[in-house]
Design a protein around this motif. Structure first.
Motif, PDB file in Angstrom:
ATOM      1  N   TYR A 132       0.821  -1.216   0.000  1.00 50.42           N
ATOM      2  CA  TYR A 132       0.000   0.000   0.000  1.00 50.42           C
ATOM      3  C   TYR A 132       0.850   1.259   0.000  1.00 50.42           C
ATOM      4  N   ILE A 133       0.236   2.326  -0.494  1.00 44.72           N
ATOM      5  CA  ILE A 133       0.813   3.671  -0.452  1.00 44.72           C
ATOM      6  C   ILE A 133      -0.208   4.563   0.239  1.00 44.72           C
ATOM      7  N   ALA A 134       0.228   5.300   1.239  1.00 43.67           N
ATOM      8  CA  ALA A 134      -0.666   6.200   1.964  1.00 43.67           C
ATOM      9  C   ALA A 134      -1.122   7.327   1.046  1.00 43.67           C
ATOM     10  N   ALA A 135      -2.285   7.885   1.351  1.00 43.64           N
ATOM     11  CA  ALA A 135      -2.836   8.962   0.528  1.00 43.64           C
ATOM     12  C   ALA A 135      -1.878  10.142   0.427  1.00 43.64           C
ATOM     13  N   ALA A 136      -1.157  10.426   1.510  1.00 47.34           N
ATOM     14  CA  ALA A 136      -0.228  11.562   1.520  1.00 47.34           C
ATOM     15  C   ALA A 136       0.955  11.353   0.585  1.00 47.34           C
ATOM     16  N   ASP A 137       1.203  10.087   0.181  1.00 51.55           N
ATOM     17  CA  ASP A 137       2.359   9.774  -0.671  1.00 51.55           C
ATOM     18  C   ASP A 137       1.963   9.402  -2.100  1.00 51.55           C
ATOM     19  N   LEU A 138       0.725   9.652  -2.480  1.00 47.52           N
ATOM     20  CA  LEU A 138       0.263   9.207  -3.796  1.00 47.52           C
ATOM     21  C   LEU A 138       0.984   9.871  -4.959  1.00 47.52           C
ATOM     22  N   GLU A 139       1.619  11.023  -4.725  1.00 45.89           N
ATOM     23  CA  GLU A 139       2.394  11.628  -5.815  1.00 45.89           C
ATOM     24  C   GLU A 139       3.549  10.725  -6.244  1.00 45.89           C
ATOM     25  N   GLU A 140       3.942   9.772  -5.357  1.00 40.11           N
ATOM     26  CA  GLU A 140       5.033   8.852  -5.683  1.00 40.11           C
ATOM     27  C   GLU A 140       4.600   7.748  -6.650  1.00 40.11           C
ATOM     28  N   VAL A 141       3.295   7.691  -6.957  1.00 39.64           N
ATOM     29  CA  VAL A 141       2.831   6.750  -7.973  1.00 39.64           C
ATOM     30  C   VAL A 141       3.309   7.207  -9.348  1.00 39.64           C
ATOM     31  N   GLN A 142       3.381   8.517  -9.529  1.00 46.74           N
ATOM     32  CA  GLN A 142       3.919   9.112 -10.752  1.00 46.74           C
ATOM     33  C   GLN A 142       5.058  10.058 -10.361  1.00 46.74           C
ATOM     34  N   PRO A 143       6.147   9.539  -9.816  1.00 45.68           N
ATOM     35  CA  PRO A 143       7.208  10.397  -9.283  1.00 45.68           C
ATOM     36  C   PRO A 143       7.828  11.300 -10.343  1.00 45.68           C
ATOM     37  N   GLU A 144       8.249  12.455  -9.881  1.00 41.79           N
ATOM     38  CA  GLU A 144       8.934  13.436 -10.723  1.00 41.79           C
ATOM     39  C   GLU A 144       8.048  13.977 -11.844  1.00 41.79           C
ATOM     40  N   THR A 145       6.745  13.846 -11.692  1.00 40.47           N
ATOM     41  CA  THR A 145       5.859  14.418 -12.702  1.00 40.47           C
ATOM     42  C   THR A 145       4.982  15.502 -12.092  1.00 40.47           C
ATOM     43  N   TYR A 146       5.076  15.693 -10.795  1.00 44.17           N
ATOM     44  CA  TYR A 146       4.225  16.671 -10.126  1.00 44.17           C
ATOM     45  C   TYR A 146       5.015  17.886  -9.658  1.00 44.17           C
ATOM     46  N   TYR A 147       4.312  19.007  -9.576  1.00 36.64           N
ATOM     47  CA  TYR A 147       4.891  20.203  -8.968  1.00 36.64           C
ATOM     48  C   TYR A 147       3.791  20.880  -8.164  1.00 36.64           C
ATOM     49  N   ARG A 148       4.172  21.684  -7.203  1.00 36.73           N
ATOM     50  CA  ARG A 148       3.204  22.416  -6.410  1.00 36.73           C
ATOM     51  C   ARG A 148       3.455  23.912  -6.614  1.00 36.73           C
ATOM     52  N   GLY A 149       2.497  24.600  -7.210  1.00 39.03           N
ATOM     53  CA  GLY A 149       2.662  26.016  -7.491  1.00 39.03           C
ATOM     54  C   GLY A 149       2.701  26.865  -6.236  1.00 39.03           C
ATOM     55  N   SER A 150       1.961  26.454  -5.224  1.00 39.92           N
ATOM     56  CA  SER A 150       1.959  27.159  -3.947  1.00 39.92           C
ATOM     57  C   SER A 150       1.488  26.181  -2.884  1.00 39.92           C
ATOM     58  N   THR A 151       1.463  26.597  -1.663  1.00 42.14           N
ATOM     59  CA  THR A 151       1.064  25.707  -0.576  1.00 42.14           C
ATOM     60  C   THR A 151      -0.417  25.368  -0.635  1.00 42.14           C
ATOM     61  N   THR A 152      -1.189  26.143  -1.367  1.00 41.29           N
ATOM     62  CA  THR A 152      -2.628  25.891  -1.419  1.00 41.29           C
ATOM     63  C   THR A 152      -3.075  25.252  -2.726  1.00 41.29           C
ATOM     64  N   ALA A 153      -2.209  25.286  -3.757  1.00 39.26           N
ATOM     65  CA  ALA A 153      -2.591  24.722  -5.051  1.00 39.26           C
ATOM     66  C   ALA A 153      -2.513  23.199  -5.012  1.00 39.26           C
ATOM     67  N   SER A 154      -3.441  22.531  -5.671  1.00 38.51           N
ATOM     68  CA  SER A 154      -3.401  21.073  -5.737  1.00 38.51           C
ATOM     69  C   SER A 154      -2.324  20.645  -6.724  1.00 38.51           C
ATOM     70  N   GLU A 155      -1.830  19.437  -6.558  1.00 44.20           N
ATOM     71  CA  GLU A 155      -0.761  18.954  -7.423  1.00 44.20           C
ATOM     72  C   GLU A 155      -1.326  18.550  -8.780  1.00 44.20           C
ATOM     73  N   VAL A 156      -0.599  18.872  -9.808  1.00 43.93           N
ATOM     74  CA  VAL A 156      -0.981  18.477 -11.157  1.00 43.93           C
ATOM     75  C   VAL A 156       0.229  17.874 -11.847  1.00 43.93           C
ATOM     76  N   ASP A 157      -0.021  17.127 -12.902  1.00 37.68           N
ATOM     77  CA  ASP A 157       1.066  16.512 -13.644  1.00 37.68           C
ATOM     78  C   ASP A 157       1.866  17.597 -14.351  1.00 37.68           C
ATOM     79  N   ALA A 158       3.182  17.606 -14.125  1.00 37.38           N
ATOM     80  CA  ALA A 158       4.034  18.653 -14.681  1.00 37.38           C
ATOM     81  C   ALA A 158       4.126  18.562 -16.198  1.00 37.38           C
TER      82      ALA A 158
END
Length: 204
Positions: A132-158
């Motif tokens: 399993y992968i915890a919800a907080a670590d789901l960006e690691e399912v597609q590693p190095e493809t996400y970025y966070r524009g700010s602390t409030t923006a949701s993650e999107v595929d880079a």
């Protein structure tokens, strides 16, 4: 004194036939040994059945439904979008093994992490177990493809937000959500052979 002469006219054909038989047996043994060596060098790929669930809020779970025991140190978890995502151009990602855990005797152990001592890794994935992968670590399912524009923006595929499994669909520029869309999850050994494959539907 009577001299008996033996007829030796049939000796040569008999010897010839015997020599041919010996040569045939030797060749057969050589071919058999060579073929046996080839078969011995060809390793059978492990096979298993898996089921996977992906929830943006709960995390991802991979269940070993049956088959061979898998060596996690030599097995990669690969994900790729289906045609639900449109023109996906065979994109794929290797899931970060250090974010994947398997419970072993009450202890959560990582699938694989070169920075972690071998004794602290899962090493095996057995029938009936869940990775399993915890919800907080789901960006690691597609590693190095996400970025966070700010602390409030949701993650999107880079590369393109439409390929992101986590994309919330709340941004004005990309008002699309992957909820209900599918991706393929595969387990692949160190030789590149597919051990198991399943389709996963993205849940909220």
């Amino acid at each position: 004194m009577q001299i008996f002469r033996t007829n030796e006219s049939a000796v040569s054909p008999v010897i010839g036939v015997m020599l041919m038989l010996v040569v045939t047996v030797i060749l057969a043994a050589a071919v058999s040994g060579f073929s046996g060596g080839l078969v011995g060098d060809t390793s059978k790929a492990s096979q298993m059945a898996i089921k996977a669930d992906f929830s943006q809020s709960k995390g991802m779970t991979i269940t070993h439904m049956g088959g061979d025991t898998i060596n996690t140190l030599d097995t990669a978890i690969i994900v790729s979008p289906t045609s639900d995502f449109g023109s996906y151009d065979q994109m794929k990602w290797e899931v970060n093994g250090s974010a994947v855990y398997i419970n072993k005797d009450g202890t959560a152990r990582k699938w694989y992490d070169p920075a972690t001592s071998s004794s602290s890794l899962a090493k095996t994935f057995l029938p009936g177990e869940n990775a399993y992968i915890a919800a907080a670590d789901l960006e690691e399912v597609q590693p190095e493809t996400y970025y966070r524009g700010s602390t409030t923006a949701s993650e999107v595929d880079a590369l393109n937000p439409f390929y992101g499994f986590l994309y919330a669909g709340t941004e004005t520029l990309y008002p699309v959500t992957p909820i209900g869309q599918r991706f393929v999850l595969s387990l692949v050994d160190s030789d590149g052979k597919t051990i198991a494959k399943t389709e996963v539907v993205i849940q909220p």
